[in-house]
Write an enzyme that holds these catalytic residues in place. Sequence first.
Site, PDB file in Angstrom:
ATOM      1  N   LEU A   1      -1.908   7.025   1.996  1.00 60.76           N
ATOM      2  CA  LEU A   1      -1.456   8.002   2.996  1.00 60.76           C
ATOM      3  C   LEU A   1      -0.406   7.390   3.920  1.00 60.76           C
ATOM      4  O   LEU A   1       0.686   7.943   4.101  1.00 60.76           O
ATOM      5  CB  LEU A   1      -2.685   8.473   3.804  1.00 60.76           C
ATOM      6  CG  LEU A   1      -2.420   9.360   5.013  1.00 60.76           C
ATOM      7  CD1 LEU A   1      -1.858  10.709   4.585  1.00 60.76           C
ATOM      8  CD2 LEU A   1      -3.716   9.575   5.808  1.00 60.76           C
TER       9      LEU A   1
ATOM     10  N   PRO B   1      -3.741   3.043  14.930  1.00 58.44           N
ATOM     11  CA  PRO B   1      -3.616   4.493  14.797  1.00 58.44           C
ATOM     12  C   PRO B   1      -4.953   5.190  14.998  1.00 58.44           C
ATOM     13  O   PRO B   1      -6.004   4.650  14.660  1.00 58.44           O
ATOM     14  CB  PRO B   1      -3.138   4.698  13.360  1.00 58.44           C
ATOM     15  CG  PRO B   1      -3.340   3.420  12.659  1.00 58.44           C
ATOM     16  CD  PRO B   1      -3.706   2.357  13.645  1.00 58.44           C
TER      17      PRO B   1
ATOM     18  N   SER C   1      -7.182   0.323  13.386  1.00 52.33           N
ATOM     19  CA  SER C   1      -7.799   1.651  13.366  1.00 52.33           C
ATOM     20  C   SER C   1      -8.484   1.855  14.711  1.00 52.33           C
ATOM     21  O   SER C   1      -8.947   0.883  15.326  1.00 52.33           O
ATOM     22  CB  SER C   1      -8.831   1.696  12.247  1.00 52.33           C
ATOM     23  OG  SER C   1      -9.725   2.765  12.461  1.00 52.33           O
TER      24      SER C   1
ATOM     25  N   GLY D   1       1.178   4.237   3.692  1.00 52.07           N
ATOM     26  CA  GLY D   1       2.271   3.542   3.001  1.00 52.07           C
ATOM     27  C   GLY D   1       3.285   4.517   2.427  1.00 52.07           C
ATOM     28  O   GLY D   1       4.499   4.271   2.495  1.00 52.07           O
TER      29      GLY D   1
ATOM     30  N   CYS E   1     -11.303   2.847  15.245  1.00 50.59           N
ATOM     31  CA  CYS E   1     -12.744   2.525  15.206  1.00 50.59           C
ATOM     32  C   CYS E   1     -13.022   1.073  15.580  1.00 50.59           C
ATOM     33  O   CYS E   1     -14.172   0.651  15.609  1.00 50.59           O
ATOM     34  CB  CYS E   1     -13.339   2.850  13.848  1.00 50.59           C
ATOM     35  SG  CYS E   1     -12.782   1.756  12.559  1.00 50.59           S
TER      36      CYS E   1
ATOM     37  N   ASN F   1      -7.305   8.795  14.141  1.00 49.00           N
ATOM     38  CA  ASN F   1      -7.592   9.416  12.831  1.00 49.00           C
ATOM     39  C   ASN F   1      -6.331  10.093  12.289  1.00 49.00           C
ATOM     40  O   ASN F   1      -5.717  10.901  12.984  1.00 49.00           O
ATOM     41  CB  ASN F   1      -8.703  10.466  12.973  1.00 49.00           C
ATOM     42  CG  ASN F   1     -10.080   9.822  13.162  1.00 49.00           C
ATOM     43  OD1 ASN F   1     -10.200   8.772  13.790  1.00 49.00           O
ATOM     44  ND2 ASN F   1     -11.103  10.438  12.618  1.00 49.00           N
TER      45      ASN F   1
ATOM     46  N   ASP G   1     -23.056  11.990  12.600  1.00 53.80           N
ATOM     47  CA  ASP G   1     -21.965  12.416  13.491  1.00 53.80           C
ATOM     48  C   ASP G   1     -20.962  11.291  13.716  1.00 53.80           C
ATOM     49  O   ASP G   1     -19.802  11.535  14.014  1.00 53.80           O
ATOM     50  CB  ASP G   1     -22.544  12.764  14.880  1.00 53.80           C
ATOM     51  CG  ASP G   1     -22.864  14.241  15.008  1.00 53.80           C
ATOM     52  OD1 ASP G   1     -22.409  15.034  14.156  1.00 53.80           O
ATOM     53  OD2 ASP G   1     -23.579  14.589  15.967  1.00 53.80           O
TER      54      ASP G   1
ATOM     55  N   GLY H   1       0.821  -1.219   0.000  1.00 50.35           N
ATOM     56  CA  GLY H   1       0.000   0.000   0.000  1.00 50.35           C
ATOM     57  C   GLY H   1       0.847   1.258   0.000  1.00 50.35           C
ATOM     58  O   GLY H   1       0.502   2.248   0.629  1.00 50.35           O
TER      59      GLY H   1
HETATM   60  O1  GFB Z   1     -13.272  11.782   9.484  1.00 54.13           O
HETATM   61  P1  GFB Z   1     -14.624  11.185   9.439  1.00 54.13           P
HETATM   62  O2  GFB Z   1     -15.233  10.978   8.104  1.00 54.13           O
HETATM   63  O3  GFB Z   1     -14.622   9.805  10.179  1.00 54.13           O
HETATM   64  O4  GFB Z   1     -15.647  12.137  10.249  1.00 54.13           O
HETATM   65  P2  GFB Z   1     -14.929   9.124  11.586  1.00 54.13           P
HETATM   66  C1  GFB Z   1     -15.376  12.644  11.534  1.00 54.13           C
HETATM   67  C2  GFB Z   1     -16.453  13.618  11.947  1.00 54.13           C
HETATM   68  O5  GFB Z   1     -16.363  14.810  11.143  1.00 54.13           O
HETATM   69  C3  GFB Z   1     -17.892  13.124  11.801  1.00 54.13           C
HETATM   70  C4  GFB Z   1     -17.649  15.166  10.664  1.00 54.13           C
HETATM   71  O6  GFB Z   1     -18.654  13.563  12.909  1.00 54.13           O
HETATM   72  C5  GFB Z   1     -18.364  13.831  10.522  1.00 54.13           C
HETATM   73  O7  GFB Z   1     -19.775  14.008  10.463  1.00 54.13           O
HETATM   74  N1  GFB Z   1     -17.534  15.949   9.426  1.00 54.13           N
HETATM   75  C6  GFB Z   1     -17.869  17.258   9.290  1.00 54.13           C
HETATM   76  C7  GFB Z   1     -17.102  15.528   8.221  1.00 54.13           C
HETATM   77  N2  GFB Z   1     -17.708  17.670   8.031  1.00 54.13           N
HETATM   78  C8  GFB Z   1     -17.215  16.605   7.336  1.00 54.13           C
HETATM   79  C9  GFB Z   1     -16.840  16.435   5.965  1.00 54.13           C
HETATM   80  O8  GFB Z   1     -16.929  17.335   5.138  1.00 54.13           O
HETATM   81  N3  GFB Z   1     -16.354  15.204   5.626  1.00 54.13           N
HETATM   82  C10 GFB Z   1     -16.231  14.178   6.538  1.00 54.13           C
HETATM   83  N4  GFB Z   1     -15.728  13.010   6.127  1.00 54.13           N
HETATM   84  N5  GFB Z   1     -16.618  14.314   7.834  1.00 54.13           N
HETATM   85  C11 GFB Z   1     -14.007   7.152  10.229  1.00 54.13           C
HETATM   86  C12 GFB Z   1     -14.431   5.734  10.025  1.00 54.13           C
HETATM   87  O9  GFB Z   1     -14.875   7.629  11.165  1.00 54.13           O
HETATM   88  O10 GFB Z   1     -12.718   7.280  10.782  1.00 54.13           O
HETATM   89  C13 GFB Z   1     -13.382   4.867   9.507  1.00 54.13           C
HETATM   90  O11 GFB Z   1     -15.614   5.721   9.263  1.00 54.13           O
HETATM   91  C14 GFB Z   1     -12.041   5.077  10.176  1.00 54.13           C
HETATM   92  O12 GFB Z   1     -13.776   3.555   9.639  1.00 54.13           O
HETATM   93  C15 GFB Z   1     -11.690   6.527  10.261  1.00 54.13           C
HETATM   94  O13 GFB Z   1     -12.033   4.524  11.460  1.00 54.13           O
HETATM   95  C16 GFB Z   1     -10.415   6.789  11.032  1.00 54.13           C
HETATM   96  O14 GFB Z   1     -13.864   9.455  12.583  1.00 54.13           O
HETATM   97  O15 GFB Z   1     -16.320   9.384  12.053  1.00 54.13           O
END
Ligand code: GFB
Length: 319
Positions: free
Chosen positions: A22, A171, A115, A24, A117, A173, A277, A18
């Site tokens: 990001l 890790p 992860s 790798g 999560c 986020n 959320d 990979g």
């Molecule tokens: O980073 P994110 O997509 O992942 O979202 P998770 C984190 C928070 O940011 C959530 C909010 O509450 C989203 O609703 N958010 C606000 C946004 N604006 C935005 C936007 O424009 N884009 C995105 N993407 N989010 C992921 C997991 O969860 O985290 C994966 O689904 C993995 O499996 C990864 O574990 C590290 O932290 O919620």
Amino acid sequence: MAVENLRLRPDARVYVAGHRGLVGSSLLRRLQAGGYRNLLVRTSKELDLCRQEQVDAFFAAEQPEFVLLAAAKVGGILANDRYRADFIRENLLIETHVIDAAYRNGVKRLLFLGSSCIYPRLCPQPMREEHLLTGLLEPTNEPYAIAKIAGIKMCEAYNAQYGTRYLSVMPTNLYGPGDNFDLESSHVLPALIRKFHEAKVRGDASVTIWGTGTPRREFLHVDDLADACVYLLEQTDTVELVNIGVGEDISIQDLAELIREVVGFDGEIEYDESKPDGTPRKLLDVSRLTRLGCKAKIGLREGVEGTYKWFKGQERSGC
Ligand code: GFB
């Protein structure tokens, strides 16, 4: 086998799976900077890790001594929720093929990337390694989390049954250069960099972010992750699960304010509460990592500034 032989060293044959992602790409930069000269990489076109016969042929031909398994199907909250089948299928296939081929070809050590999560949705905070499998998972990313938990358990099972030395790290986020900035599939930090940047360029009055802004997340620069992974393999023999984070979190609202400042956008922030959320809070307990002698160095503002610079560079080069 003597312990020294199990430590990662610059003349070892190291496969970074990979290497264009990001994580790798950061691992590759870190190893190259550390003088590693026998690095094995393949693009997904050259080697499809979802195909067992291709993985077997690669391991048989190349005989890596160490494997850093950073290949995975990843994405933000919406991608995880929408493409549930792809997230569980691809991750299970990649892990199964690579971990099993590593065992059958005598790989000395393998590093598996989990992860944060994988921990229960309502886990006590900060989350310790012992909290794994103590409660229900966050529904938006349950298929991905189940696949990652399976990878961790595979490493543990191979270690127990076959005496292998496979290490899983967890890790928090991640963000940094090389991230995915696609607004549909990315994580929040790159999405907000792009949204604020484009709103500034267009002269928009406001930027809309998803959810309520109240969830809290911990953000680790990917170069700090790469340093920690290489440190654990070079300096320790641990095969215990290790959380890798910074030990501090921030609300999505405060993250948005920080990114707005870094980008220099003057308008308002609006919230689209029809978007999920996700888990209310995700903060790792990093005391095991600290005890092993490792600590993240890159502060969030500094990391966001560097990532924004990288993003603008990509935009200019038309990538
Ligand atoms: O980073 P994110 O997509 O992942 O979202 P998770 C984190 C928070 O940011 C959530 C909010 O509450 C989203 O609703 N958010 C606000 C946004 N604006 C935005 C936007 O424009 N884009 C995105 N993407 N989010 C992921 C997991 O969860 O985290 C994966 O689904 C993995 O499996 C990864 O574990 C590290 O932290 O919620």
